[in-house]
Design a protein around this motif. Structure first.
Motif, PDB file in Angstrom:
ATOM      1  N   TRP A   1       0.833  -1.199   0.000  1.00  0.00           N
ATOM      2  CA  TRP A   1       0.000   0.000   0.000  1.00  0.00           C
ATOM      3  C   TRP A   1       0.873   1.256   0.000  1.00  0.00           C
ATOM      4  N   LEU A   2       1.881   1.277   0.845  1.00  0.00           N
ATOM      5  CA  LEU A   2       2.770   2.444   0.933  1.00  0.00           C
ATOM      6  C   LEU A   2       3.597   2.599  -0.340  1.00  0.00           C
ATOM      7  N   LEU A   3       3.974   1.474  -0.948  1.00  0.00           N
ATOM      8  CA  LEU A   3       4.726   1.552  -2.206  1.00  0.00           C
ATOM      9  C   LEU A   3       3.871   2.186  -3.302  1.00  0.00           C
ATOM     10  N   VAL A   4       2.608   1.752  -3.411  1.00  0.00           N
ATOM     11  CA  VAL A   4       1.703   2.355  -4.396  1.00  0.00           C
ATOM     12  C   VAL A   4       1.514   3.843  -4.113  1.00  0.00           C
ATOM     13  N   ALA A   5       1.376   4.199  -2.840  1.00  0.00           N
ATOM     14  CA  ALA A   5       1.218   5.611  -2.467  1.00  0.00           C
ATOM     15  C   ALA A   5       2.467   6.411  -2.822  1.00  0.00           C
ATOM     16  N   PHE A   6       3.652   5.820  -2.589  1.00  0.00           N
ATOM     17  CA  PHE A   6       4.918   6.490  -2.919  1.00  0.00           C
ATOM     18  C   PHE A   6       5.029   6.713  -4.428  1.00  0.00           C
ATOM     19  N   LEU A   7       4.734   5.690  -5.226  1.00  0.00           N
ATOM     20  CA  LEU A   7       4.793   5.831  -6.681  1.00  0.00           C
ATOM     21  C   LEU A   7       3.778   6.849  -7.183  1.00  0.00           C
ATOM     22  N   THR A   8       2.640   6.930  -6.511  1.00  0.00           N
ATOM     23  CA  THR A   8       1.634   7.935  -6.870  1.00  0.00           C
ATOM     24  C   THR A   8       2.182   9.340  -6.648  1.00  0.00           C
ATOM     25  N   GLY A   9       2.822   9.558  -5.493  1.00  0.00           N
ATOM     26  CA  GLY A   9       3.390  10.867  -5.196  1.00  0.00           C
ATOM     27  C   GLY A   9       4.506  11.242  -6.148  1.00  0.00           C
ATOM     28  N   VAL A  10       5.406  10.296  -6.442  1.00  0.00           N
ATOM     29  CA  VAL A  10       6.513  10.571  -7.363  1.00  0.00           C
ATOM     30  C   VAL A  10       5.984  10.859  -8.764  1.00  0.00           C
ATOM     31  N   SER A  11       4.987  10.086  -9.197  1.00  0.00           N
ATOM     32  CA  SER A  11       4.432  10.290 -10.538  1.00  0.00           C
ATOM     33  C   SER A  11       3.788  11.657 -10.671  1.00  0.00           C
ATOM     34  N   PHE A  12       3.116  12.117  -9.603  1.00  0.00           N
ATOM     35  CA  PHE A  12       2.505  13.449  -9.659  1.00  0.00           C
ATOM     36  C   PHE A  12       3.583  14.524  -9.798  1.00  0.00           C
ATOM     37  N   VAL A  13       4.610  14.462  -8.971  1.00  0.00           N
ATOM     38  CA  VAL A  13       5.663  15.473  -8.996  1.00  0.00           C
ATOM     39  C   VAL A  13       6.412  15.429 -10.332  1.00  0.00           C
ATOM     40  N   ALA A  14       6.518  14.227 -10.937  1.00  0.00           N
ATOM     41  CA  ALA A  14       7.262  14.077 -12.188  1.00  0.00           C
ATOM     42  C   ALA A  14       6.621  14.823 -13.353  1.00  0.00           C
ATOM     43  N   TRP A  15       5.351  15.171 -13.235  1.00  0.00           N
ATOM     44  CA  TRP A  15       4.725  15.991 -14.285  1.00  0.00           C
ATOM     45  C   TRP A  15       5.193  17.445 -14.204  1.00  0.00           C
ATOM     46  N   PHE A  16       5.774  17.841 -13.083  1.00  0.00           N
ATOM     47  CA  PHE A  16       6.186  19.228 -12.870  1.00  0.00           C
ATOM     48  C   PHE A  16       7.709  19.380 -12.766  1.00  0.00           C
ATOM     49  N   GLN A  17       8.415  18.265 -12.781  1.00  0.00           N
ATOM     50  CA  GLN A  17       9.878  18.266 -12.741  1.00  0.00           C
ATOM     51  C   GLN A  17      10.366  17.110 -13.584  1.00  0.00           C
ATOM     52  N   ASP A  18      11.479  17.288 -14.288  1.00  0.00           N
ATOM     53  CA  ASP A  18      11.982  16.225 -15.143  1.00  0.00           C
ATOM     54  C   ASP A  18      12.070  14.921 -14.358  1.00  0.00           C
ATOM     55  N   SER A  19      11.431  13.878 -14.889  1.00  0.00           N
ATOM     56  CA  SER A  19      11.272  12.626 -14.138  1.00  0.00           C
ATOM     57  C   SER A  19      12.606  11.965 -13.807  1.00  0.00           C
ATOM     58  N   PHE A  20      13.541  11.946 -14.762  1.00  0.00           N
ATOM     59  CA  PHE A  20      14.828  11.296 -14.510  1.00  0.00           C
ATOM     60  C   PHE A  20      15.654  12.088 -13.500  1.00  0.00           C
ATOM     61  N   THR A  21      15.570  13.402 -13.584  1.00  0.00           N
ATOM     62  CA  THR A  21      16.261  14.235 -12.598  1.00  0.00           C
ATOM     63  C   THR A  21      15.673  14.011 -11.209  1.00  0.00           C
ATOM     64  N   LEU A  22      14.343  13.899 -11.147  1.00  0.00           N
ATOM     65  CA  LEU A  22      13.676  13.685  -9.859  1.00  0.00           C
ATOM     66  C   LEU A  22      14.114  12.370  -9.223  1.00  0.00           C
ATOM     67  N   TRP A  23      14.138  11.291 -10.015  1.00  0.00           N
ATOM     68  CA  TRP A  23      14.550  10.000  -9.465  1.00  0.00           C
ATOM     69  C   TRP A  23      15.999  10.038  -8.997  1.00  0.00           C
TER      70      TRP A  23
END
Length: 440
Positions: free
Chosen positions: A130-152
């Motif tokens: 559950w927490l992993l899905v929630a974490f991926l949800t949060g990262v995916s949202f932020v990745a629309w506003f910041q370069d995804s590879f840079t964010l990771w």
């Protein structure tokens, strides 16, 4: 319970794969879709939308608002039942819960059991996912506003900025609590769309509906009872439609605020009807008017649908026009009014202009300016061009001189054209203004 509508619900849930995978699409040397708020730029594949073009965002919001209204008026809360993120994430969390803990009876039994190593193991695995899905949800949202590879990269090095960290944390907490624990309570008590969409439904709206004429009076099936001796309707009062409803609605009591029109009750009822040898469709998609009169008002005769469609067409046309006329560079010309003109020592007339160049490209570029107008026109102030910063408006002052003999009127048209190139592509933009001379 499986069935046609349950399968359709899973397929519609897959729409949200775009949310997770979209930030990793690339276009040229950057992310294909990137909402770069700090630099006030929205990159959508080859188009760059700056604050000056945000009128299209207003039309886009209008389009989706009216789309929600027209879909609700035609087929009820389709968004809530098949596409809403709360519904989808709750389905995912429930599916994971069933994989680890089993069905409702097993889950209740496990919850009531004493804490053993096996119980702790099962609970830990479930909540970790559950927490992993929630974490991926949060990262995916932020990745629309910041370069995804840079964010990771920043997350792996524990160097993520404050804004990214806060938003990811908020999404982890929100997703974990809303989808894991509140579930249908969020639909019933927190979501405003339940109330808004409820008033958009009328007697002609097609919804999952219980056929009360055919189903009543309800009654259990009696052993060895002949069909001609039956005194009850087709509803066997099994309550399966209530058991599968995400919000616990009894569809047999009519349309209610909690119904999200997910149609799972249709699958449940059809399965029971097949088992007892009665026709399916006791619960089906139908309008209240259709149940009462036997026929519904055709879609093309519903005035509100035509009004909604007209607004949708207007908004969509504006968005298409805006995107089709969206240039890489844009030019605005301001004529200096104090003074309107200056007479030079050689008898020529000079006007002053401020050129404002909007560079929508991702790099700084060199801008060349050409002026066209009365015969003998000469422009100074930008003979060798000038640099325009990317994502910004760059002003440039130029002076235009015209021999007085070439002026046939007090005001004459003049045209400015700017050009630049990036690689093999050439971009240009033109704007007309006026050249003003002495009264004739």
């Amino acid at each position: 319970m499986g069935g046609k509508w349950r399968n359709l619900k899973w397929w519609s849930n897959s729409f949200w794969l775009l949310f997770f995978l979209g930030p990793y699409l690339r276009w040229d040397d950057r992310q294909a879709v990137l909402f770069d708020i700090p630099n006030r730029q929205f990159h959508i594949f080859g188009a760059t939308i700056l604050p000056q073009d945000f009128w299209m965002l207003a039309l886009l919001l209008l389009f989706f608002a009216i789309l929600l209204a027209v879909v609700t008026a035609v087929a009820g809360r389709v968004w809530c039942g098949f596409f809403c993120f709360q519904t989808v994430w709750t389905d995912i969390y429930t599916w994971l819960e069933e994989k680890f803990e089993g069905g409702p009876q097993k889950r209740r039994k496990l919850d009531a059991a004493p804490w053993t190593f096996q119980k702790i193991k099962v609970k830990t695995q479930k909540h970790a996912l559950w927490l992993l899905v929630a974490f991926l949800t949060g990262v995916s949202f932020v990745a629309w506003f910041q370069d995804s590879f840079t964010l990771w990269g920043e997350l792996v090095r524990f160097e993520a900025g404050m804004a990214s960290t806060v938003f990811i944390g908020m999404f982890i907490a929100g997703t974990y609590v809303l989808a894991g624990f509140l579930r249908e309570q969020a639909c019933l008590w927190l979501c405003p769309y339940a109330r808004i969409q409820g008033v958009m439904i009328d007697k002609s709206t097609i919804l999952p509906t219980y056929d009360f004429v055919r189903g009543e009076p309800r009654g259990r099936i009696k052993k060895n009872q002949k069909e001609e001796d039956r005194t009850t309707g087709d509803c066997v009062d099994c309550n399966q439609c209530v058991a599968v409803c995400p919000t616990g609605v009894d569809i047999r009591h009519g349309q209610q605020e909690g119904c999200i029109t997910c149609a799972l009750c249709i699958d449940a009822c059809d399965a029971v009807m097949e088992k007892v040898g009665r026709p399916t469709g006791l619960i089906r998609y139908e309008s209240l008017e259709g149940l009462e009169t036997g026929h519904s008002v055709p879609l093309h005769k519903r005035g509100r649908v035509w009004v909604y469609s007209a607004i949708l067409t207007f908004a969509l046309s504006g968005i298409v026009y805006g995107l089709s006329t969206l240039g890489a560079i844009d030019l605005k010309v301001l004529h200096d009014r104090q003074p309107l003109f200056v007479m030079q020592s050689d008898g020529s007339i000079q006007n002053k202009y401020t050129l404002k160049v909007l560079n929508k490209l991702s790099d700084d570029v060199k801008i060349m300016v050409i002026a066209e107008g009365p015969e003998g026109l000469k422009m100074t102030g930008s003979e060798d061009g000038f640099n325009a910063r990317h994502g910004n408006v760059t002003p440039r002052t130029v002076f235009v001189r015209v021999p007085q003999s070439s002026l046939t009127a007090e005001s004459m048209p003049i045209k400015f054209t700017i050009t630049t190139s990036k690689g093999t592509e050439v971009f240009s933009s033109s704007r007309e203004s006026v050249f003003i001379g002495p009264a004739r």
